[in-house]
Design a protein around this motif. Structure first.
Motif, PDB file in Angstrom:
ATOM      1  N   PRO A  98       0.826  -1.200   0.000  1.00  0.00           N
ATOM      2  CA  PRO A  98       0.000   0.000   0.000  1.00  0.00           C
ATOM      3  C   PRO A  98       0.865   1.256   0.000  1.00  0.00           C
ATOM      4  CG  PRO A  98       0.111  -0.894   2.218  1.00  0.00           C
ATOM      5  CD  PRO A  98       0.855  -1.845   1.331  1.00  0.00           C
ATOM      6  N   SER A 140      -7.394   1.571   3.584  1.00  0.00           N
ATOM      7  CA  SER A 140      -7.149   2.281   4.854  1.00  0.00           C
ATOM      8  C   SER A 140      -6.049   3.326   4.680  1.00  0.00           C
ATOM      9  CB  SER A 140      -6.919   1.342   6.029  1.00  0.00           C
ATOM     10  OG  SER A 140      -5.710   0.712   5.887  1.00  0.00           O
ATOM     11  N   ARG A 194      -5.617  -2.904   2.856  1.00  0.00           N
ATOM     12  CA  ARG A 194      -4.485  -2.021   3.204  1.00  0.00           C
ATOM     13  C   ARG A 194      -4.506  -0.744   2.366  1.00  0.00           C
ATOM     14  NH1 ARG A 194      -1.569  -7.092   4.053  1.00  0.00           N
ATOM     15  NH2 ARG A 194      -1.285  -7.238   1.807  1.00  0.00           N
ATOM     16  N   GLU A 235      -5.065  -7.266  -0.808  1.00  0.00           N
ATOM     17  CA  GLU A 235      -4.352  -5.985  -0.760  1.00  0.00           C
ATOM     18  C   GLU A 235      -5.303  -4.805  -0.545  1.00  0.00           C
ATOM     19  OE1 GLU A 235      -1.278  -5.684  -0.519  1.00  0.00           O
ATOM     20  OE2 GLU A 235      -0.924  -3.580  -0.977  1.00  0.00           O
TER      21      GLU A 235
END
Ligand SMILES: C[S@@+](CC[C@H](N)C(=O)[O-])C[C@H]1O[C@@H](n2cnc3c(N)ncnc32)[C@H](O)[C@@H]1O
Length: 184
Positions: free
Chosen positions: A94, A124, A121, A118
């Protein structure tokens, strides 16, 4: 697995940009809630198809074009040469982004390409990078219904509130869902 596009992929994207720049990419840019002075993130900018139109809308703001692919980011640099309000960021996934640094972040046909493991991540990191009151916009192909549901769930888990959504018919790409969220 390589993140780099083939020459054919790059050629077809350039063709789509030349043929459909205004109805597809400019129309999306025109709907972004920009006031001219915003800090904006284009996550997965590709060759700068949307960024080309967004940069013109930020006379006092700044656009960060972020990519995981060196080749796409170089193509984006060429598309946006001459703009002084744009920077280019090559990032692993990320992305490492400063907290609360953007007023608007948008993802145009990017999130459906990211693996389920993925996505949590990535989303966020994007949510963290928005200022309070900041806006996340994404547009993804409607035939990726499962991925879209997951994206929506993750976005809401990150305390972004749905504000608007619409289905748009994108020439050459079919129907797409466009969603707008606001950070609390
Ligand atoms: C289908 S292209 C769309 C490009 C551009 N947004 C557009 O609409 O023309 C998807 C882009 O997302 C980038 N991408 C995919 N996963 C990424 C990640 N985890 N972080 C940053 N960029 C990513 C790819 O390299 C590619 O340029």
């Amino acid at each position: 697995m390589s993140n780099e596009p083939t020459r054919l992929e790059m050629f077809l994207t350039r063709l789509a940009f030349l043929l459909c720049g205004k109805p597809v990419y400019q129309a999306f840019a025109d709907r972004l809630p920009l006031d001219g002075g915003d800090q904006v993130l284009d996550f997965g900018c590709g060759m700068g198809t949307v960024a080309y139109y967004v940069a013109k809308k930020l006379p006092h703001g700044h656009l960060t074009c972020l990519e995981i692919s060196d080749r796409w980011l170089n193509a984006c640099r060429k598309t946006l040469r001459g703009y002084r309000n744009v920077s280019f960021l090559l990032c692993e996934s990320p992305p490492l982004l400063a907290s609360e640094s953007f007023d608007v972040a948008y993802c145009h046909f990017v999130l459906h390409d990211i693996s389920e493991s993925e996505l949590a991540r990535v989303i966020s990191a994007l949510a963290r990078a928005l200022k309070p009151g900041g806006v996340l916009v994404f547009r993804e192909p409607l035939n990726e219904a499962g991925k879209i549901s997951l994206v929506k769930r993750l976005v809401e888990q990150n305390r972004l509130i749905p504000k608007d959504s619409r289905v748009t018919d994108v020439p050459l790409m079919g129907n797409a869902l466009e969603c707008v969220y606001i950070k609390e």
